[in-house]
Write a protein that holds these residues in place. Structure first.
Motif, PDB file in Angstrom:
ATOM      1  N   ASN A  77       0.835  -1.204   0.000  1.00 53.00           N
ATOM      2  CA  ASN A  77       0.000   0.000   0.000  1.00 53.00           C
ATOM      3  C   ASN A  77       0.870   1.255   0.000  1.00 53.00           C
ATOM      4  N   GLN A 106      -6.244  -0.854  -2.635  1.00 51.41           N
ATOM      5  CA  GLN A 106      -5.217  -0.309  -1.735  1.00 51.41           C
ATOM      6  C   GLN A 106      -3.797  -0.467  -2.277  1.00 51.41           C
ATOM      7  N   THR A 107      -3.646  -1.206  -3.381  1.00 53.85           N
ATOM      8  CA  THR A 107      -2.311  -1.502  -3.927  1.00 53.85           C
ATOM      9  C   THR A 107      -1.707  -0.282  -4.625  1.00 53.85           C
TER      10      THR A 107
END
Length: 611
Positions: A29, A66-67
């Motif tokens: 993240n 969220q990456t």
């Protein structure tokens, strides 16, 4: 609205640079926290599936949203990728992986074969010493039970080498017929070695053979009119018969196998592992892996097995309650890792299915207890919030206590309690750094809370997340200090409760302080019992931390103060003389006679004690 497009763009950008090789990928993240660790036989093909598929499951959508970064590690083959994946998952505990909460090794029984008088003991960790290892046992209790039985039958020593070499008369274990007294020469070397060999055969599952040998020895002793020896052998045969009648021989005749079964309910899973060695059940252990509620049991078992055996020895057979998708890969990987053939099978009929069904029943019972306890805790948390008029709901409580003796070896302690009980990985101890605080309970509390929460506010590495409630052991004064400490860090919204014992320090008459008010509970209130329980655990942990620190200080030998005396020479001196005080009273010639202590060093030791 969750959008996975950001993560897909990150993967698209990296794809042209990813080699067509097996390996492991990590999704991170914006804070560089690892969200997910995955493996692949062909990395680009696996990563393309994240981009190409339009309808991912919700968990994958959340992960991609969220990456912000992708990291790749290539491996020489898929088996290597499997082991690396398991290692990274256990190390980093990514939030979107199935996680096995397994932070300890299982105990073994160890009998050394290099000693003149071998000792039997429980062992954890690396098998660095040469000797015979038996296990794993599911718990220290299972291993201790077996050691106790071996003592009853074979009278092997359990004392460590330092005690053994310095005894002048046998200990109580000899008196109660648990040891043959090799420390004082009450048994011949050959006879003792024979009992060691018999003990090894016993734990290897050859108890019938041992019984026959003992019977022959008893008859021979009787014929030779050595009735004292015959009586000892008769008592050993009796003990062996008792053990055989109670021994947990398994009906499936499993020589060396782990039986692994899972049960899933209400989005949670319990996996039971039963250890079978030498045709005996050496206990079982329950695990509660962390996973997405929608994850199916087959996927959970698959991930569990690769993580479970990442740092453990593997038996010849692994018997499962249901099929897993990577059976062939895991089987091949574990075979290469162990250097012996490993088979993974699913029990479908006969005695093996009975054993698996028993494991499933155990998993179901354990999970139901866990779910009941979790529900019970939620109700208790709600009762606490209601009693103290707390505006926030409670899911996590931290309790603080201090321990010292007249200001020495001062230690602060933190324990944590959540929905599923005590959270041992969140326990912390604080050695008091400020000397002025060592005799000041308020100063100790201020230092402990400041250090713990300052780290969290600054978001330093490995800092703990904030609790929903802080509880401190003490009265109004401790409450005020705790409140001031948190307020100074801007944490006004974390509620604090102080728990003070009654006038005669009797349990059940505690007074609670919160927000300028005093609170009492009726003596039979379950909420009071719960608060006492977590208070007592913090007290236990604080005292154990204090004792460990005090013991460490006491155990520092006078020899540590002599320059040039390292661990090896110190051990040689203590083994020879028995204690540092004995070294102090020794002559120069006696010190010189110790192996590894040359004249120059001997003079330095002698002068240290006599100048």
């Amino acid at each position: 609205m969750i959008s996975s497009e950001i993560g897909k763009e990150v993967i698209k950008k990296e794809l042209p640079l990813v080699p067509k090789l097996p390996g492991v990928y990590r999704m991170l993240n914006e804070k560089n926290d690892i969200l997910y660790v995955g493996k692949a036989k062909n990395l680009p093909n696996r990563l393309k599936s994240y981009v190409a598929e339009k309808n991912h499951i919700i968990r994958t959508e959340r992960m991609l949203s969220q990456t912000r970064k992708l990291e790749i590690t290539t491996t020489s083959n898929e088996s290597e990728a499997l082991l690396l994946e398991a290692n990274l998952i256990k190390k980093f505990k990514p939030k979107f992986n199935i996680l096995l909460r397994d932070d300890k090794s299982f105990p073994f029984i160890f009998i050394g074969n290099k000693d003149k008088w071998p000792q039997i003991k429980r062992h954890r960790g690396k098998k660095s010493k040469e000797g015979f290892y038996f296990g794993p046992f599911a718990s220290a209790g299972s291993a201790n039970w077996t050691i106790k039985m071996i003592q009853k039958i074979f009278h092997l020593r359990v004392c460590d080498d330092t005690v053994f070499k310095n005894r002048e008369r046998p200990c109580i274990l000899y008196q109660i017929k648990r040891c043959s007294g090799p420390c004082v020469g009450y048994v011949e070397k050959n006879d003792y070695q024979q009992t060691v060999d018999d003990a090894i055969e016993f734990v290897s599952g050859k108890s019938r053979k041992i019984q026959k040998n003992l019977s022959n020895q008893m008859e021979k002793a009787s014929e030779e009119l050595d009735f004292e020896k015959a009586v000892i052998l008769r008592d050993r045969i009796k003990a062996l018969n008792i053990i055989q009648s109670s021994q947990r021989i398994n009906e499936a005749n499993l020589v060396e196998a782990d039986v692994i079964a899972g049960y899933k309910e209400s989005g949670k899973t319990c996996i039971q592992v039963f250890f079978y060695r030498s045709k005996q059940n050496w206990g079982n252990q329950a695990f509660f892996p962390k996973h997405d509620p929608d994850e199916n049991l087959s996927e959970i078992l698959n991930s569990f097995i690769s993580q479970f055996y990442e740092n453990k020895s593997v038996p010849s057979a692994i018997i499962l309650s249901e099929e897993i998708k990577e059976k062939i890969l895991i089987e091949k990987t574990l075979t290469e890792k162990e250097g012996k053939q490993i088979s993974i099978t699913v029990a479908k009929k006969g005695s093996k299915l009975k054993v698996v069904n028993q494991a499933i029943k155990n998993a179901k019972d354990s999970l139901n207890r866990k779910l009941y306890e979790s529900q019970n805790n939620k109700e208790l948390f709600d009762q606490i919030a209601k009693k103290f008029n707390l505006e926030t709901s409670i899911n996590l409580i931290e309790v603080y206590d201090n321990s010292h003796i007249q200001g020495t070896n001062s230690v602060g302690a933190l324990i944590a309690y959540g929905d599923e009980g005590f959270i041992k990985k969140r326990y912390r101890k604080f050695n008091i750094k400020n000397k002025e605080n060592e005799q000041d309970d308020y100063g100790m509390m201020r230092e402990v809370l400041s250090r713990r929460f300052k780290r969290a506010v600054q978001e330093k590495d490995n800092s703990l997340s904030f609790p929903d409630l802080v509880m401190v052991d003490g009265g109004k004064g401790q409450y005020s200090v705790a409140r001031e400490s948190l307020n100074e860090l801007g944490l006004h919204d974390i509620p604090i409760i102080a728990i003070a014992k009654g006038k005669f320090r009797n349990s059940g008459n505690e007074t609670f302080f919160h927000n300028g008010k005093e609170f009492k509970f009726s003596k039979n209130d379950p909420t009071l019992f719960f608060l006492q329980r977590i208070r007592d655990e913090s007290h236990r942990f604080a005292i154990s931390a204090h004792r460990a620190k005090r013991k460490k200080g006491i155990s520092k030998s006078l020899l540590d103060q002599i320059e040039g005396i390292g661990a090896i020479r110190k051990r040689a001196l203590l083994n020879h003389f028995g204690s540092a005080r004995s070294v102090e009273s020794a002559s120069l010639d006696e010190i010189k006679s110790v192996e590894g202590v040359e004249e120059k060093v001997a003079k330095k030791i002698y002068n240290f004690f006599h100048e």
